[in-house]
Enzyme design. Sequence first.
Site, PDB file in Angstrom:
ATOM      1  N   ASN A  16      63.194  70.216 -22.212  1.00  0.00           N
ATOM      2  CA  ASN A  16      63.202  71.162 -21.080  1.00  0.00           C
ATOM      3  C   ASN A  16      62.601  72.505 -21.486  1.00  0.00           C
ATOM      4  O   ASN A  16      61.913  73.147 -20.695  1.00  0.00           O
ATOM      5  CB  ASN A  16      64.623  71.346 -20.537  1.00  0.00           C
ATOM      6  CG  ASN A  16      65.007  70.240 -19.578  1.00  0.00           C
ATOM      7  OD1 ASN A  16      64.466  70.154 -18.478  1.00  0.00           O
ATOM      8  ND2 ASN A  16      65.914  69.381 -20.006  1.00  0.00           N
ATOM      9  N   HIS A 105      71.364  70.563 -15.173  1.00  0.00           N
ATOM     10  CA  HIS A 105      72.354  69.514 -15.428  1.00  0.00           C
ATOM     11  C   HIS A 105      71.788  68.172 -14.963  1.00  0.00           C
ATOM     12  O   HIS A 105      71.220  68.086 -13.874  1.00  0.00           O
ATOM     13  CB  HIS A 105      73.668  69.835 -14.707  1.00  0.00           C
ATOM     14  CG  HIS A 105      74.745  68.849 -15.021  1.00  0.00           C
ATOM     15  ND1 HIS A 105      75.445  68.869 -16.211  1.00  0.00           N
ATOM     16  CD2 HIS A 105      75.206  67.777 -14.327  1.00  0.00           C
ATOM     17  CE1 HIS A 105      76.296  67.863 -16.226  1.00  0.00           C
ATOM     18  NE2 HIS A 105      76.170  67.187 -15.090  1.00  0.00           N
ATOM     19  N   ASP A 146      79.703  73.951 -14.874  1.00  0.00           N
ATOM     20  CA  ASP A 146      78.801  73.322 -13.888  1.00  0.00           C
ATOM     21  C   ASP A 146      79.221  73.613 -12.446  1.00  0.00           C
ATOM     22  O   ASP A 146      78.995  72.793 -11.556  1.00  0.00           O
ATOM     23  CB  ASP A 146      78.746  71.781 -14.101  1.00  0.00           C
ATOM     24  CG  ASP A 146      78.239  71.403 -15.477  1.00  0.00           C
ATOM     25  OD1 ASP A 146      77.417  72.139 -16.034  1.00  0.00           O
ATOM     26  OD2 ASP A 146      78.686  70.367 -15.993  1.00  0.00           O
TER      27      ASP A 146
HETATM   28  C1  GAR Z   1      69.073  67.457 -20.652  1.00  0.00           C
HETATM   29  O1  GAR Z   1      69.137  66.210 -20.021  1.00  0.00           O
HETATM   30  C2  GAR Z   1      69.986  68.434 -19.963  1.00  0.00           C
HETATM   31  O2  GAR Z   1      70.071  68.276 -18.578  1.00  0.00           O
HETATM   32  C3  GAR Z   1      71.300  68.091 -20.610  1.00  0.00           C
HETATM   33  O3  GAR Z   1      70.980  67.928 -21.977  1.00  0.00           O
HETATM   34  C4  GAR Z   1      69.655  67.392 -22.073  1.00  0.00           C
HETATM   35  C5  GAR Z   1      68.860  68.237 -23.032  1.00  0.00           C
HETATM   36  O4  GAR Z   1      67.586  67.681 -23.274  1.00  0.00           O
HETATM   37  N1  GAR Z   1      72.272  69.134 -20.402  1.00  0.00           N
HETATM   38  C6  GAR Z   1      73.550  68.888 -20.137  1.00  0.00           C
HETATM   39  O5  GAR Z   1      74.019  67.779 -20.110  1.00  0.00           O
HETATM   40  C7  GAR Z   1      74.383  70.131 -19.881  1.00  0.00           C
HETATM   41  N2  GAR Z   1      75.627  69.792 -19.240  1.00  0.00           N
HETATM   42  P1  GAR Z   1      66.433  68.508 -23.945  1.00  0.00           P
HETATM   43  O6  GAR Z   1      67.013  69.155 -25.214  1.00  0.00           O
HETATM   44  O7  GAR Z   1      65.376  67.498 -24.271  1.00  0.00           O
HETATM   45  O8  GAR Z   1      65.954  69.545 -22.963  1.00  0.00           O
END
Ligand code: GAR
Length: 205
Positions: A16, A105, A146
């Site tokens: 992200n 999220h 959240d």
């Molecule tokens: C993502 O899917 C984000 O939505 C989730 O962690 C992942 C991080 O991926 N966040 C949560 O679950 C927060 N409650 P990334 O490090 O590749 O961006």
Amino acid sequence: MRKIGIAVLVSGGGTNLQALIDSIQKGEINGEIVIVISDRENAYALERARKHGIKSVYIHRNNCTENLISELKEANAGLVVLAGFLSILDRELIKAYEGRIINIHPSLIPAFCGKGFYGERVHKAAVEYGVKISGATAHFVDEGTDSGPVILQETVPVYADDTAETLAARVLKVEHRLLPEAVGLFCEGRLRIEGRKVIIAEKEV
Ligand code: GAR
């Protein structure tokens, strides 16, 4: 319009974060990432930041809040983005940046969210529940987990043979669009919080 300084808080791979970096490079966001902060020393997201010449800092979970606030102030951050940041922010920090913290999220809040719902766990719960749709939510952060006002949501289908992994991959693609869009809207000053609702202003022409 002045560019907004964005602080991105991460714990993991940082896809992200990468989506934000790419979107900024394409000129889609009126902001710049001034700092990337991780609560995990070996998070690959830190490496991504370094590769792009962005200041990156590791902060130990134990004295997180004090250090976080001082790093954010020093970096002159006007917006804090939680991009897969798995520590819970303290009330003090949330108050200091009220209305200026955005989280992504990987579900359609208020489903599969709150304490204990992060990363793969969210998708495992969705698959086990048997829902037919899931998705992603970009929202402002308040003092709950959240629970802040929703900025953008987008759905994806959930198929009978999905696993947490296949669903996560489908949702992640949506996250990579949704988070930059929400950040872009914030940086253009087009988001207004009214109670639980986020009003998105039309683009000025
Ligand atoms: C993502 O899917 C984000 O939505 C989730 O962690 C992942 C991080 O991926 N966040 C949560 O679950 C927060 N409650 P990334 O490090 O590749 O961006």
